[in-house]
Structure formats: C-alpha cells, structure tokens
Design an enzyme around this catalytic site. Structure first.
Site, PDB file in Angstrom:
ATOM      1  N   LYS A 117       3.913  -4.440  -5.593  1.00  0.00           N
ATOM      2  CA  LYS A 117       4.601  -4.359  -5.590  1.00  0.00           C
ATOM      3  C   LYS A 117       5.970  -4.606  -4.802  1.00  0.00           C
ATOM      4  O   LYS A 117       7.406  -5.367  -6.051  1.00  0.00           O
ATOM      5  CB  LYS A 117       5.742  -3.121  -6.236  1.00  0.00           C
ATOM      6  CG  LYS A 117       6.364  -2.515  -6.700  1.00  0.00           C
ATOM      7  CD  LYS A 117       6.978  -3.719  -8.268  1.00  0.00           C
ATOM      8  CE  LYS A 117       8.539  -3.207  -8.487  1.00  0.00           C
ATOM      9  NZ  LYS A 117       8.552  -3.903  -9.955  1.00  0.00           N
ATOM     10  N   TRP A 142      -4.569  -2.254  -1.300  1.00  0.00           N
ATOM     11  CA  TRP A 142      -4.094  -3.822  -0.895  1.00  0.00           C
ATOM     12  C   TRP A 142      -4.669  -4.486  -0.210  1.00  0.00           C
ATOM     13  O   TRP A 142      -4.324  -4.473   0.491  1.00  0.00           O
ATOM     14  CB  TRP A 142      -3.052  -4.163  -1.560  1.00  0.00           C
ATOM     15  CG  TRP A 142      -2.601  -5.242  -2.630  1.00  0.00           C
ATOM     16  CD1 TRP A 142      -2.544  -5.169  -4.095  1.00  0.00           C
ATOM     17  CD2 TRP A 142      -1.998  -6.510  -2.073  1.00  0.00           C
ATOM     18  NE1 TRP A 142      -3.012  -6.604  -4.099  1.00  0.00           N
ATOM     19  CE2 TRP A 142      -2.301  -7.493  -3.109  1.00  0.00           C
ATOM     20  CE3 TRP A 142      -1.613  -6.985  -1.082  1.00  0.00           C
ATOM     21  CZ2 TRP A 142      -1.864  -8.923  -3.669  1.00  0.00           C
ATOM     22  CZ3 TRP A 142      -1.385  -8.666  -0.921  1.00  0.00           C
ATOM     23  CH2 TRP A 142      -1.308  -8.633  -1.657  1.00  0.00           C
ATOM     24  N   LYS A 146       6.739 -14.615 -15.903  1.00  0.00           N
ATOM     25  CA  LYS A 146       6.137 -13.468 -16.445  1.00  0.00           C
ATOM     26  C   LYS A 146       4.758 -13.544 -16.956  1.00  0.00           C
ATOM     27  O   LYS A 146       3.739 -12.807 -16.643  1.00  0.00           O
ATOM     28  CB  LYS A 146       7.156 -12.385 -17.151  1.00  0.00           C
ATOM     29  CG  LYS A 146       8.726 -11.797 -16.426  1.00  0.00           C
ATOM     30  CD  LYS A 146       7.426 -10.723 -15.815  1.00  0.00           C
ATOM     31  CE  LYS A 146       9.191 -10.405 -14.999  1.00  0.00           C
ATOM     32  NZ  LYS A 146       8.747 -11.127 -13.152  1.00  0.00           N
ATOM     33  N   HIS A 189       9.145 -36.992 -16.463  1.00  0.00           N
ATOM     34  CA  HIS A 189       9.058 -36.914 -15.649  1.00  0.00           C
ATOM     35  C   HIS A 189       8.036 -36.121 -15.228  1.00  0.00           C
ATOM     36  O   HIS A 189       7.527 -35.941 -14.191  1.00  0.00           O
ATOM     37  CB  HIS A 189       9.855 -36.878 -14.685  1.00  0.00           C
ATOM     38  CG  HIS A 189      11.089 -37.357 -14.745  1.00  0.00           C
ATOM     39  ND1 HIS A 189      11.350 -38.638 -13.941  1.00  0.00           N
ATOM     40  CD2 HIS A 189      12.809 -37.093 -15.500  1.00  0.00           C
ATOM     41  CE1 HIS A 189      12.838 -39.206 -14.663  1.00  0.00           C
ATOM     42  NE2 HIS A 189      13.425 -38.599 -15.764  1.00  0.00           N
ATOM     43  N   ARG A 235       2.517   0.353  -7.072  1.00  0.00           N
ATOM     44  CA  ARG A 235       2.713  -0.465  -6.109  1.00  0.00           C
ATOM     45  C   ARG A 235       1.857  -1.680  -5.931  1.00  0.00           C
ATOM     46  O   ARG A 235       2.056  -2.532  -5.518  1.00  0.00           O
ATOM     47  CB  ARG A 235       2.371   0.102  -4.472  1.00  0.00           C
ATOM     48  CG  ARG A 235       3.683   1.161  -4.310  1.00  0.00           C
ATOM     49  CD  ARG A 235       3.693   2.589  -2.990  1.00  0.00           C
ATOM     50  NE  ARG A 235       5.490   2.778  -2.661  1.00  0.00           N
ATOM     51  CZ  ARG A 235       5.421   1.853  -0.983  1.00  0.00           C
ATOM     52  NH1 ARG A 235       5.238   1.705  -1.097  1.00  0.00           N
ATOM     53  NH2 ARG A 235       6.788   2.469  -1.581  1.00  0.00           N
ATOM     54  N   ASN A 250      -0.263   0.289   5.653  1.00  0.00           N
ATOM     55  CA  ASN A 250       0.392  -0.031   5.440  1.00  0.00           C
ATOM     56  C   ASN A 250       0.727  -1.388   6.808  1.00  0.00           C
ATOM     57  O   ASN A 250       1.587  -1.088   7.588  1.00  0.00           O
ATOM     58  CB  ASN A 250       2.090   0.571   4.892  1.00  0.00           C
ATOM     59  CG  ASN A 250       1.738   1.549   3.486  1.00  0.00           C
ATOM     60  OD1 ASN A 250       0.145   1.609   3.387  1.00  0.00           O
ATOM     61  ND2 ASN A 250       2.230   1.853   3.392  1.00  0.00           N
ATOM     62  N   GLY A 251       0.407  -2.250   6.193  1.00  0.00           N
ATOM     63  CA  GLY A 251       0.796  -4.072   7.123  1.00  0.00           C
ATOM     64  C   GLY A 251       0.052  -4.321   6.913  1.00  0.00           C
ATOM     65  O   GLY A 251      -1.570  -4.806   6.415  1.00  0.00           O
ATOM     66  N   GLU A 275       1.841 -13.922 -14.492  1.00  0.00           N
ATOM     67  CA  GLU A 275       1.502 -12.346 -13.438  1.00  0.00           C
ATOM     68  C   GLU A 275       1.081 -11.179 -13.850  1.00  0.00           C
ATOM     69  O   GLU A 275      -0.188 -10.699 -13.656  1.00  0.00           O
ATOM     70  CB  GLU A 275       3.369 -11.076 -13.279  1.00  0.00           C
ATOM     71  CG  GLU A 275       4.012 -12.292 -12.110  1.00  0.00           C
ATOM     72  CD  GLU A 275       4.546 -11.159 -11.668  1.00  0.00           C
ATOM     73  OE1 GLU A 275       5.562 -10.692 -10.989  1.00  0.00           O
ATOM     74  OE2 GLU A 275       5.435 -10.509 -13.096  1.00  0.00           O
ATOM     75  N   CYS A 311       1.229  -1.231  -0.190  1.00  0.00           N
ATOM     76  CA  CYS A 311      -0.097  -0.100  -0.275  1.00  0.00           C
ATOM     77  C   CYS A 311       0.690   1.585   0.197  1.00  0.00           C
ATOM     78  O   CYS A 311       2.027   1.008   0.265  1.00  0.00           O
ATOM     79  CB  CYS A 311      -1.228   0.071   1.676  1.00  0.00           C
ATOM     80  SG  CYS A 311      -1.488  -1.558   2.054  1.00  0.00           S
ATOM     81  N   GLU A 325      11.222 -17.535 -14.720  1.00  0.00           N
ATOM     82  CA  GLU A 325      11.194 -16.386 -14.825  1.00  0.00           C
ATOM     83  C   GLU A 325      10.633 -15.950 -15.574  1.00  0.00           C
ATOM     84  O   GLU A 325       9.064 -15.161 -15.530  1.00  0.00           O
ATOM     85  CB  GLU A 325      12.074 -15.588 -14.385  1.00  0.00           C
ATOM     86  CG  GLU A 325      12.205 -14.162 -15.540  1.00  0.00           C
ATOM     87  CD  GLU A 325      11.770 -13.492 -14.171  1.00  0.00           C
ATOM     88  OE1 GLU A 325      11.372 -12.621 -14.376  1.00  0.00           O
ATOM     89  OE2 GLU A 325      11.313 -14.376 -12.395  1.00  0.00           O
TER      90      GLU A 325
END
Length: 607
Positions: free
Chosen positions: A602, A74, A483, A502, A27, A98-99, A486, A2, A479
């Site tokens: 973020k 958020w 991406k 496998h 963020r 925030n938190g 996301e 946030c 990665e």
C-alpha cells in the site's frame, strides 16, 4: 509497507496481535508472524502466504503470553518463506522491523566473524543479533538498543521483545512510522493508528529518531540524542468500523463507491459556500510571491500531479514541473528562490517522496503537501498542509484517495489563480460552482457500474490493452492503465492520443482493446480520427465519453461507457470512476486478489 503491532497487556495477546495484523492486511504482505513472551521463553509462530496460514499455525501450536509482537512482511531481502518471516529471534530477544537496513551486509559479516549464526536471508536479522550480543554481554535492553541504533543505516521501525523482561517492549523509528498507544493497564506499539483502533484511541506519534520503552504503566520516550522527551498524546479518531467491507465484495469496490461522499467531505473543507470562494488552511507565506511549482509524487499520486500541472498553468498561469519522487533528487533539479514544492501522497510516509521533500526543504523551497494522513511525517514537516478527507483506504490500488487529491489540487490551483490576479471573483465563483457539482457527477458515473461489469468479460482475455486520452485525459489514461495492471495483471499502457502514430499504433490488432477517454469538446474531433485509425487496423475501441461524444463516434465501438456531461475542470474526477470500475470488474472476471494484488504494498516506505 509491512505492518507492526506490539502489546504489553493484562490478558493473552496472541489473538489480539493477529487481529491487529488483520487490520493491516491492506498494506500488502507475503508472510506473517507472532512472538509472545511466556515463562521465560520466546514463543514464535510464523507462516508464509496469507494471514490464515498463521492462524492455522497458532491453532495447532498456541502462543500463550500477555506480551508480544507481530508482523506482516512484504519481502525485500529474501524470498517470502517461513525462515525469512518476522519476528526474527535469538536466544534472548525477538524483533520485527519495517524498512531496510542498508548496511546489513557489513553488519552481517562483522557479526558472523564474531561467531553469530544466521538462519535467514533478511537484513532484519542483523539487528536482532546486534542487540542480542549486547544483552548477552550484560547490558540492559535499554542500553543495548541505545548502542545498536547508531550502527544502523537506512530506514526502520522496530519492536523488540526480550525473553527475560516479559512486561516490556522497546520500539524505535527512523524513516518509517511508529505509534505508541495508551490503554488501561496496557500499552501498545503499531505502524499506524488504524492498527490500534479497537485497542485505544489515545496515541502518540514517535518523531524521527525516537525510541521508546513501553510497559503496562505507559511509555518512556527518548529522542535521537537519548534524552527523555514527551510526545503529545492525541485522540486518533480511527475506527475499527472503517476497515469493514460492509455489503461490498472487496474494499476496492467499497472505496470506489465512497467517492461521492469523501470528495464532498474534502471539498467542504476548502470551499466557503457563503461567498462561493476557495479557502486554504492557515499558513504564513505569501502565495502570490510563488514563481514556480515543483510537483513530486509516485504512482497514482503522480498522475494526480500531472492533472494539477494543467490546472496550475491554465488557471494560475504558474509554471509547473512534475517529477517522479524516485528520480527527483538524482537529476539534481534547479530550485530557485521563491519556489513552491508540492508533494502528493496518500500515506504521507512514502520513502522516495519524503526524501525529496527534505531535499527541497534543505534548498530553501516552501513545502506544501497533499496527504490523506494529517499526522504523517510529510504532514508534520510541511509549511502548508492540505489534507484530503478520504478516510482509511484499504485497497492497495488507490481510488478514493486519487479523486480527493484531485479535488484538493483543483481548489489549490483556483486559489493561487486568485492570489496571482489571474482569476476574478466571478470566475472563482464559477469554479466553486463546478467543484460543488462533482459529487453528484461522481454518483451519475457510478450509476453505470452494471454495464461496465457486463463488458468486463470482453477485456479480460486480452494480454495487452492501450488507453488513450488528450489534455487532462492523458493522465487519466495513464491511471487507467496502471489500475488494470495492478489488479488484473494485464499489460496495459496509457498514451497521449496524438502520440499513437509515433509508435503504439504498431501494437494494434484485433486482440488489443483500446480504451479511449474522450469527453466531447474542442479536442474531440482529433480523438475521433485516432479511433478511426485504430478501427482501420482491426483494433477494438471502448469509448468513454458523454452522450454527445457517443452519438458522434460510438458506432462501430466494441463498447461505450456513458459519462455525464461535465465542466472540463471536474472531468478528471468523473472519468476516474469508469477506469477504476473497468479495472475492478476485469480483475473480478480473472479471479485475482483485488485488494491485495501480488507483489504490491500500500505504501512504499523504503527506497
């Protein structure tokens, strides 16, 4: 993570508060709100969804006042509704946070039993009532905050406005960053220096457990023992221009194309070109005595650490472990004397990674951190600070921070190899030579942007995509899959190529594209065999390789993406470019929110 901004100002603040929120949109958030203090009233405006909804709310119902707080939320406790949006308020105060308050249920039950009424589902609202109850009982705002903070368990950055005190805000932090900004006849609070960039360059970072009273004349800071303290005022160097898209469609696109420049900037601070050697920042311990490296990170930073594990073991012959930060402490890892714990984070504030750092420090490990914010909590607690120089990364999906992390980690591995006697001067000079080639090779990779954009419509209809890679390309496969997930919301998985038989081979049919990262080299023939197995089952292969690799194996592929021929050391940096561009262009085809993908933040500053 946030975003918080607060202003005790000379002029109307609502518009500037919204501008501060706009600078923190990167963020990630799902609601936003503002509260100003005016004529003995708290004037609060909130809206779910994007910031434009709050702008429309303020246009219809203005919020006058020269003091105020604002927040992008958020959602954690409670859905992203107007009622759950910050600021939360009582008759006496408004508060943003925030938190996570871990003991909020116990506090809520206690406060409810005393007659307090709640209008939201959030953990934050209990803090507003806890402080308000004390103010209503006759305590000063300072005494009320001082008494309330020890009752909170968890992580928080707070900014509080009081109805009867129109020229004052109180802030506090524990486990979540908060910055004080000093202006001319104005004082500010913000989640980071970037939030305050157009307002002031003069900032002070609050230490863990600090709380602060700000007025137009400045700030009085107290530590966790409620003793007045001074925190160094520095020039942030943050620029409002750094968060402009320029001619690019999205921040992510801009940041992908900035990589040659920022990787060059980063390498310049670790390489002495005069004698072709690697140099690290000053530190006071002996690298040659390190007997093991423990790498801890989350998300994209974790994949950078996976590449670094190859480098530490191949170059320095140094055993290296790697863990997800969210799992690390809970498996009770064995940490022997003489170990180096290496933490990788873009923000330097990721809650799980920071908690793991402190766990390792308590167990006698030497602490090194690779971070993009050199004033962050992790940076301040490190024995060896290894900054990247990527500049602010606004897009939620990390791009340039990743390649800068790889550049730093390659330099660190080479330096440790020299210190351990595993690399002589000629070999070090050869490594430096290849590192210095990286920016030009990144430019060469970016030159294929148009052809990647042209093939994106072939991938966009897929529901599932597989990425395959061997050796150092395996973390790049992970990665690439991350991406794509996301920002395009397509389900994707990365696998080591040799593991395909496998299990994952069962998924392959004509509807599942398989992205293969395979520079030509000793392992290439094995990867070609994997590609043939995919084709035999109707799978569509996209091969990312150099010209030699494409000539050998490109026939019959759905598409090929040509990369420059590079030394294996810098291949992970170069092959990051096509997987980033592919995810970006697929997301554009699908019309998703590239810079602020749904449900993502973020920096994750709560566990």
């Amino acid at each position: 993570m946030c975003g918080i901004i607060g202003i005790v100002g000379k002029d109307q603040v609502a518009e500037r508060l919204v501008d501060g929120l706009r600078r923190m949109e990167y963020r990630g958030y799902d609601s936003a709100g503002v509260c100003t203090v005016h004529d003995g009233e708290l004037i609060r405006r909130r809206a779910p969804g994007k910031l434009v909804n709050l702008v429309h709310e303020l246009a219809a119902h203005p919020a006058p006042g020269t003091t105020g707080i604002a927040h992008t939320r958020w959602a954690t406790h409670g859905a992203p509704t107007a009622a759950n949006a910050h600021p939360h308020a009582t008759a006496e105060l408004a508060l943003v946070h925030n938190g996570i308050i871990e003991n909020f249920r116990q506090l809520r039950e206690m406060l409810s039993a005393r007659g307090r009424s709640f209008e939201s589902e959030t953990d934050t609202e209990v803090v507003a009532h806890l402080v308000s109850e004390l103010v209503e009982a006759g305590h000063s705002p300072q005494d009320a905050v001082k008494a309330a903070l020890p009752q909170l368990r968890g992580a928080f950055a707070l900014a509080i406005a009081f109805r009867q005190y129109p020229d004052m805000l109180i802030g506090a932090r524990l486990g979540s960053p908060l910055v004080v900004g000093y202006g001319e006849g104005e004082t500010y609070l913000g989640s980071d220096a970037l939030a305050l960039a157009p307002l002031t360059q003069r900032i002070a970072y609050l230490d863990e457990g600090d709380w602060v009273v700000i007025t137009r004349d400045g700030a009085q800071i107290f530590n966790c023992d409620n003793e007045p303290v001074l925190r160094e005022i520095t020039l942030s160097g943050a620029s409002a221009a750094e968060i402009e898209k320029g001619n690019y469609r999205h921040f992510m696109q801009k940041e992908i194309f900035e990589q040659p420049t920022v990787v060059a900037q980063t390498l310049r601070s670790y390489i002495r070109q005069l004698d072709q050697s690697v140099a690290l920042p000053q530190f006071d311990f002996d690298l040659s005595s390190i007997n093991r490296v423990t790498i801890v990170a989350c998300g994209t930073s974790y994949y950078a650490g996976m590449v670094a594990k190859y480098w530490f073991e191949q170059f320095a012959r140094l055993p290296a472990d790697i863990d997800f930060a969210s799992e690390f402490r809970y498996r009770e890892p064995v940490m022997e004397p003489g170990g180096l714990s290496l933490f990788i984070s873009q923000s330097g504030e990721t809650a799980d990674t920071l908690a793991a750092l402190r766990h390792c420090k308590a167990h006698g490990q030497t602490i090194a951190v690779v971070v993009n914010v050199p004033t962050s909590s992790m940076a301040r607690e490190a024995d060896l600070l290894l900054p990247t120089h990527a500049g602010p990364e606004i897009g939620v999906a990390s791009t340039k921070a990743f390649t800068c992390q790889l550049a730093v980690l390659a330099a660190l591995a080479a330096h440790m190899a020299v210190k351990r006697g595993r690399m002589d001067r000629a070999e070090e000079a050869e490594v430096v030579k290849h590192l210095l080639e990286a920016p030009a090779s990144l430019n060469a990779a970016l030159a294929h942007d148009d052809e990647i954009a042209a093939m994106a419509p072939l991938i966009a209809p897929a529901r599932d995509v597989l990425y395959l890679g061997r050796g150092q390309d395996y973390p790049l496969a992970l990665e690439g899959a991350l991406k794509l997930k996301e920002i395009s919301y397509i389900h994707a998985e990365g696998y080591a190529s040799g593991e395909m038989k496998h299990g994952p081979i069962a998924l392959i049919d004509e509807a599942v594209p398989v992205i293969v990262l395979a520079p030509s080299g000793p392992l290439f023939e094995k990867t070609v065999s994997n590609m043939q197995e995919v084709r035999a089952r109707g799978g569509k292969v996209v091969l990312i390789s150099d010209r030699a690799g494409i000539d050998e194996a490109g026939e019959g592929c759905l598409a090929t993406i040509e990369m420059p021929k590079v030394h294996p050391l810098i291949a992970p940096l170069v092959y990051a470019i096509p997987v980033q561009l592919l995810a970006y262009h697929v997301a554009c085809v699908k019309g998703t929110d590239v810079d602020q993908p749904r449900n993502l933040a973020k920096s994750v500053t709560v566990e």
